[in-house]
Enzyme design. Structure first.
Site, PDB file in Angstrom:
ATOM      1  N   ARG A   1      -9.672   2.653   2.675  1.00  0.00           N
ATOM      2  CA  ARG A   1     -10.070   1.819   1.541  1.00  0.00           C
ATOM      3  C   ARG A   1     -11.136   0.828   1.991  1.00  0.00           C
ATOM      4  O   ARG A   1     -11.134   0.378   3.128  1.00  0.00           O
ATOM      5  CB  ARG A   1      -8.873   1.012   1.015  1.00  0.00           C
ATOM      6  CG  ARG A   1      -7.913   1.760   0.148  1.00  0.00           C
ATOM      7  CD  ARG A   1      -7.105   0.791  -0.702  1.00  0.00           C
ATOM      8  NE  ARG A   1      -6.554  -0.329   0.023  1.00  0.00           N
ATOM      9  CZ  ARG A   1      -5.321  -0.404   0.488  1.00  0.00           C
ATOM     10  NH1 ARG A   1      -4.500   0.606   0.334  1.00  0.00           N
ATOM     11  NH2 ARG A   1      -4.890  -1.482   1.107  1.00  0.00           N
TER      12      ARG A   1
ATOM     13  N   TYR B   1     -13.483   9.461   0.289  1.00  0.00           N
ATOM     14  CA  TYR B   1     -12.139   9.366   0.853  1.00  0.00           C
ATOM     15  C   TYR B   1     -11.109   8.777  -0.116  1.00  0.00           C
ATOM     16  O   TYR B   1     -11.332   7.726  -0.716  1.00  0.00           O
ATOM     17  CB  TYR B   1     -12.148   8.503   2.118  1.00  0.00           C
ATOM     18  CG  TYR B   1     -10.855   8.618   2.885  1.00  0.00           C
ATOM     19  CD1 TYR B   1     -10.673   9.639   3.806  1.00  0.00           C
ATOM     20  CD2 TYR B   1      -9.800   7.751   2.651  1.00  0.00           C
ATOM     21  CE1 TYR B   1      -9.479   9.781   4.479  1.00  0.00           C
ATOM     22  CE2 TYR B   1      -8.606   7.886   3.326  1.00  0.00           C
ATOM     23  CZ  TYR B   1      -8.445   8.909   4.242  1.00  0.00           C
ATOM     24  OH  TYR B   1      -7.258   9.060   4.904  1.00  0.00           O
TER      25      TYR B   1
ATOM     26  N   GLY C   1      -8.419   6.917  -2.216  1.00  0.00           N
ATOM     27  CA  GLY C   1      -8.508   6.126  -3.432  1.00  0.00           C
ATOM     28  C   GLY C   1      -9.919   5.683  -3.765  1.00  0.00           C
ATOM     29  O   GLY C   1     -10.180   5.226  -4.879  1.00  0.00           O
TER      30      GLY C   1
ATOM     31  N   LYS D   1      -5.693   4.276  -7.273  1.00  0.00           N
ATOM     32  CA  LYS D   1      -5.647   2.816  -7.397  1.00  0.00           C
ATOM     33  C   LYS D   1      -6.635   2.282  -8.440  1.00  0.00           C
ATOM     34  O   LYS D   1      -6.339   1.316  -9.140  1.00  0.00           O
ATOM     35  CB  LYS D   1      -5.942   2.144  -6.059  1.00  0.00           C
ATOM     36  CG  LYS D   1      -5.187   2.697  -4.854  1.00  0.00           C
ATOM     37  CD  LYS D   1      -3.692   2.497  -4.939  1.00  0.00           C
ATOM     38  CE  LYS D   1      -3.046   2.817  -3.596  1.00  0.00           C
ATOM     39  NZ  LYS D   1      -1.601   2.869  -3.622  1.00  0.00           N
TER      40      LYS D   1
ATOM     41  N   HIS E   1       2.264  -1.299  -8.200  1.00  0.00           N
ATOM     42  CA  HIS E   1       2.222  -0.555  -6.939  1.00  0.00           C
ATOM     43  C   HIS E   1       3.667  -0.349  -6.472  1.00  0.00           C
ATOM     44  O   HIS E   1       4.107  -0.957  -5.501  1.00  0.00           O
ATOM     45  CB  HIS E   1       1.412  -1.390  -5.936  1.00  0.00           C
ATOM     46  CG  HIS E   1       1.096  -0.698  -4.659  1.00  0.00           C
ATOM     47  ND1 HIS E   1       0.922  -1.381  -3.471  1.00  0.00           N
ATOM     48  CD2 HIS E   1       0.905   0.603  -4.359  1.00  0.00           C
ATOM     49  CE1 HIS E   1       0.637  -0.533  -2.507  1.00  0.00           C
ATOM     50  NE2 HIS E   1       0.615   0.678  -3.018  1.00  0.00           N
TER      51      HIS E   1
ATOM     52  N   SER F   1       1.187  -1.180   2.028  1.00  0.00           N
ATOM     53  CA  SER F   1       1.053   0.091   2.750  1.00  0.00           C
ATOM     54  C   SER F   1       1.744   0.032   4.106  1.00  0.00           C
ATOM     55  O   SER F   1       1.776  -1.019   4.752  1.00  0.00           O
ATOM     56  CB  SER F   1      -0.427   0.427   2.949  1.00  0.00           C
ATOM     57  OG  SER F   1      -1.058   0.614   1.714  1.00  0.00           O
TER      58      SER F   1
ATOM     59  N   CYS G   1       4.860   0.173   4.910  1.00  0.00           N
ATOM     60  CA  CYS G   1       6.140  -0.545   4.975  1.00  0.00           C
ATOM     61  C   CYS G   1       7.303   0.368   4.615  1.00  0.00           C
ATOM     62  O   CYS G   1       8.414  -0.107   4.345  1.00  0.00           O
ATOM     63  CB  CYS G   1       6.124  -1.746   4.042  1.00  0.00           C
ATOM     64  SG  CYS G   1       5.108  -3.106   4.640  1.00  0.00           S
TER      65      CYS G   1
ATOM     66  N   LYS H   1       7.392   2.723   2.005  1.00  0.00           N
ATOM     67  CA  LYS H   1       7.605   2.952   0.573  1.00  0.00           C
ATOM     68  C   LYS H   1       7.916   4.414   0.278  1.00  0.00           C
ATOM     69  O   LYS H   1       8.880   4.725  -0.436  1.00  0.00           O
ATOM     70  CB  LYS H   1       6.360   2.493  -0.204  1.00  0.00           C
ATOM     71  CG  LYS H   1       6.522   2.483  -1.700  1.00  0.00           C
ATOM     72  CD  LYS H   1       5.737   1.352  -2.361  1.00  0.00           C
ATOM     73  CE  LYS H   1       4.257   1.485  -2.165  1.00  0.00           C
ATOM     74  NZ  LYS H   1       3.613   2.219  -3.272  1.00  0.00           N
TER      75      LYS H   1
ATOM     76  N   ASP I   1       4.580   5.741  -5.383  1.00  0.00           N
ATOM     77  CA  ASP I   1       3.462   4.821  -5.185  1.00  0.00           C
ATOM     78  C   ASP I   1       3.151   3.936  -6.382  1.00  0.00           C
ATOM     79  O   ASP I   1       2.837   2.767  -6.213  1.00  0.00           O
ATOM     80  CB  ASP I   1       2.204   5.608  -4.803  1.00  0.00           C
ATOM     81  CG  ASP I   1       1.098   4.708  -4.266  1.00  0.00           C
ATOM     82  OD1 ASP I   1       1.406   3.789  -3.479  1.00  0.00           O
ATOM     83  OD2 ASP I   1      -0.074   4.923  -4.626  1.00  0.00           O
TER      84      ASP I   1
ATOM     85  N   ARG J   1      -3.843  11.409   5.986  1.00  0.00           N
ATOM     86  CA  ARG J   1      -3.045  11.590   4.773  1.00  0.00           C
ATOM     87  C   ARG J   1      -2.605  13.040   4.551  1.00  0.00           C
ATOM     88  O   ARG J   1      -3.285  13.978   4.942  1.00  0.00           O
ATOM     89  CB  ARG J   1      -3.864  11.149   3.549  1.00  0.00           C
ATOM     90  CG  ARG J   1      -4.276   9.683   3.575  1.00  0.00           C
ATOM     91  CD  ARG J   1      -3.131   8.785   3.184  1.00  0.00           C
ATOM     92  NE  ARG J   1      -3.469   7.370   3.278  1.00  0.00           N
ATOM     93  CZ  ARG J   1      -2.873   6.420   2.567  1.00  0.00           C
ATOM     94  NH1 ARG J   1      -1.911   6.716   1.727  1.00  0.00           N
ATOM     95  NH2 ARG J   1      -3.225   5.155   2.731  1.00  0.00           N
TER      96      ARG J   1
ATOM     97  N   GLY K   1      17.489   6.167   6.711  1.00  0.00           N
ATOM     98  CA  GLY K   1      18.601   6.550   5.842  1.00  0.00           C
ATOM     99  C   GLY K   1      19.654   5.480   5.678  1.00  0.00           C
ATOM    100  O   GLY K   1      20.384   5.449   4.678  1.00  0.00           O
TER     101      GLY K   1
ATOM    102  N   ASN L   1      19.126   2.491   5.019  1.00  0.00           N
ATOM    103  CA  ASN L   1      18.745   1.555   3.957  1.00  0.00           C
ATOM    104  C   ASN L   1      19.568   1.767   2.688  1.00  0.00           C
ATOM    105  O   ASN L   1      19.609   0.889   1.819  1.00  0.00           O
ATOM    106  CB  ASN L   1      17.245   1.672   3.650  1.00  0.00           C
ATOM    107  CG  ASN L   1      16.381   1.150   4.782  1.00  0.00           C
ATOM    108  OD1 ASN L   1      16.831   0.369   5.624  1.00  0.00           O
ATOM    109  ND2 ASN L   1      15.131   1.583   4.837  1.00  0.00           N
TER     110      ASN L   1
END
Length: 636
Positions: A96, A246, A248, A255, A275, A297, A299, A301, A322, A419, A545, A547
């Site tokens: 980005r 590239y 987003g 985004k 988000h 990003s 973390c 998700k 996302d 990605r 797992g 969590n």
């Protein structure tokens, strides 16, 4: 603001076969909705492509474009998997580009807040329409010369859903066409819906490399890094992206549309574009609850959205990893959410059968991998797959370097922001309601970030306003998804710092205002931190797992169970209220609220929010800050 710097083009003289002197190689121009014809004719005149291709989203179309990219060398087939390909970009085009991303409105403060004098605003960048016109005049005329112009009709959300929105992207990148087919609903059906709805989001993308080339093309990846510009016109629902192919930056449904433009539409229409992942949790009693969660990003998700629970009897299903579009139902008052995307565009490094087995299983066919390594036998490889790949396996890195796994630990196969792009329908735990046009009812909203010290495992807000404050003060270590380097704690309110398409103070107030309607059933709001470290820099919580243990506590709180106690920063779990069976966890360290840490933190938070937002910081948030200061001062 008027449409972008192109004289109006009369369309009455255009035949099905050409627009002006530009041939249509596929599709029927005259059958398109009138408002699309008008805009498309303007863009054809401006960009001057060699021909126009109107996409229909079919498998035959994808096969044709894929074969062309393989012949050209942009894509390489991964022979170990069905219909999967690898792509290596120009090394200058990998992330980005927030520093080159702008919001364009007549009124500067419709786009960005009134930051204090001397403070650099990081909550969006504004450019005036006249200045942006100059920038675009320098880039867009003739930008697609010698290239095909692809017209991509797409829906964000199920086609025809009242929660969905329509876009049309013009691009000169067939890599973008293939990726948009995975990430959005590309279909000729879109044109029928546009005949009954004038509004659509206009998306123009060019790699900025007209033919004949005046520069060397690296990895068969056209881009123009020196001239990259990504600009949003929220008043007229338009995105223009130039110079980057590239992620987003070029998949404008992501985004740019789904957050920045949709966020402004949501502000105008009274809903939320966030988000956030969407998931469901079903407990051993068969009770299912839906949760939305926002994280910056890297973390975890996507990992959380596809969680494999370690507690027996629990089932997790994924709706999206996302982005969430959410509206309060006018009849029931429930907050209902859809995932506007159809694919996962996940960070590859670190993803494996331990951290996220469902992501790995999702991308074993019909996928595109960008800037990852390739094994000599035609498989994908990235950092994190060491335990699943035999030592000595020959790897070809994303920069073309060959080495054998395990022989040189300094070698890296993949870019940190590499990605995978794969269809959501292939996810082994995709929810059978993931495309429900009515959306799913949200019971809890979670915010979280990478906080190595001071922040407890889980905090529940005292009420809606306090929850908005928790989201406003969200911070996290920086990641490879953006341009920042080095590990530093950065503010990322609502995990939306780079993604809000209008004044961030108005955005926070928009959240606060939902409390004013008594019909709205406001979900509980939580903050989680999987990343707290001990004095030896080891994680205090196992994560992944496990969590589910925290999510179970959250679900029980939505049912009103008396398992929380008051702390100075919010409600935290009572001791033994989280199931820790089989774990060795230092509960006191994990849940502690150090006075000195939080005293400094709230002062820094006030300074930052006040500096960034100035008088646009909602009064309710200032009250929350003062209340938190008082609570912290009372810690023994």
């Amino acid at each position: 603001m008027e449409d972008v710097n192109v004289p109006f083009v009369e369309v009455h003289y255009i035949t099905i076969q050409q627009v002006g002197n530009v041939p249509i190689t596929k599709g029927d121009f005259q059958s398109l909705p009138h408002q699309v014809q008008t805009w498309l004719a303007q863009m054809i005149q401006l960009c001057a492509p060699r021909a126009v291709y109107i996409c229909d989203g079919s498998e035959e179309e994808a096969e044709m474009v894929t074969n062309k990219l393989v012949e050209r060398g942009t894509l390489t087939k991964l022979t170990k998997y069905e219909n999967s390909y690898i792509c290596w970009t120009d090394p200058r085009d990998v992330a980005r580009v927030e520093s080159k991303t702008f919001i364009v409105t007549n009124n500067k403060y419709a786009s960005i807040p009134h930051s204090r004098e001397g403070v650099k605003c990081v909550l969006g960048q504004w450019m005036s329409p006249s200045d942006m016109k100059q920038e675009l005049d320098d880039r867009l005329p003739g930008c697609m010369a010698g290239r095909m112009l692809y017209v991509i009709p797409f829906s964000m959300g199920p086609i025809g859903s009242p929660l969905s929105k329509i876009g049309v992207q013009i691009t000169d990148s067939n890599y973008v066409l293939l990726s948009m087919r995975i990430m959005t609903r590309v279909s000729s059906e879109i044109w029928k819906h546009l005949r009954h709805n004038e509004e659509f989001v206009k998306c123009l993308h060019s790699t900025g490399v007209p033919r004949p080339h005046t520069q060397k093309i690296i990895n068969n990846w056209p881009c123009n890094p020196e001239k990259i510009l990504i600009c949003h016109f929220p008043d007229i629902r338009k995105v223009i992206s130039y110079g980057s192919g590239y992620g987003g930056n070029s998949l404008l449904g992501k985004k740019c549309f789904a957050l920045r433009i949709a966020g402004r539409i949501a502000y105008d229409e009274g809903w939320l574009a966030e988000h956030m992942l969407i998931m469901s949790i079903t407990n051993p009693k068969g009770e299912e609850k839906f949760i939305a969660a926002a994280f910056p990003s890297a973390c975890g998700k996507t990992n959380l959205a596809m969680l494999t629970p370690t507690m027996p009897g629990y089932t997790v299903r994924c709706i999206g990893d996302d982005i969430a579009w959410m509206r309060f139902d006018k009849q029931t008052g429930e907050l209902r959410a859809i995932n506007p995307e159809t694919g996962f565009f996940g960070v590859a490094p670190g993803t494996n059968m331990k951290t996220n087995p469902n992501a790995i299983l999702t991308c074993l066919k019909n996928s595109i991998f960008t800037n990852v390594g390739e094994t000599a036998d035609g498989g994908f490889y990235w950092e994190g797959l060491e335990n699943e790949t035999p030592p000595g396996t020959e790897i070809i890195s994303w920069t073309g370097e060959r080495y054998k796994l395990g022989e040189d630990k300094t070698k890296k196969s993949s870019h940190p922001n590499a990605r995978f792009c794969c269809p959501a329908r292939q996810c082994p735990i995709i929810h059978d309601r993931w495309e429900d046009p009515a959306g799913v009812p949200i019971s809890a909203i979670i915010f979280g970030g990478r906080r190595p010290e001071g922040v407890p495992l889980v905090i529940e807000s005292f009420d809606w306003k306090h929850g908005i404050f928790l989201a406003s003060q969200l911070k996290s270590e920086t990641t490879a998804a953006a341009e920042h380097t080095g590990k530093q704690i950065m503010h990322d309110p609502f995990a939306m710092r780079p993604f809000v398409g209008y004044n961030f103070g108005h955005y926070i107030q928009h959240w606060l205002d939902f409390e004013k309607d008594p019909k709205n059933k406001l979900p509980k709001i939580f903050h989680v931190n999987w990343f707290r470290l001990d004095e030896n820099k080891k994680f205090l919580w196992p994560g992944f797992g496990d969590n589910i243990r925290v999510l179970d506590w959250i679900v029980r709180r939505t049912n009103g169970e008396d398992i929380a106690e008051i702390s100075s920063v919010g409600l935290i779990p009572k001791k033994d209220s989280i199931n820790l069976q089989g774990l060795i966890v230092d509960w006191d360290k994990l849940m502690s609220v150090p006075k000195d840490y939080w005293k400094d933190d709230i002062e820094e938070t006030l300074s930052w929010l006040d500096g960034q937002l100035g008088d646009d910081l909602p009064h309710d948030i200032r009250i929350q800050i003062e209340q938190q200061k008082q609570r912290i001062s009372q810690i023994n």
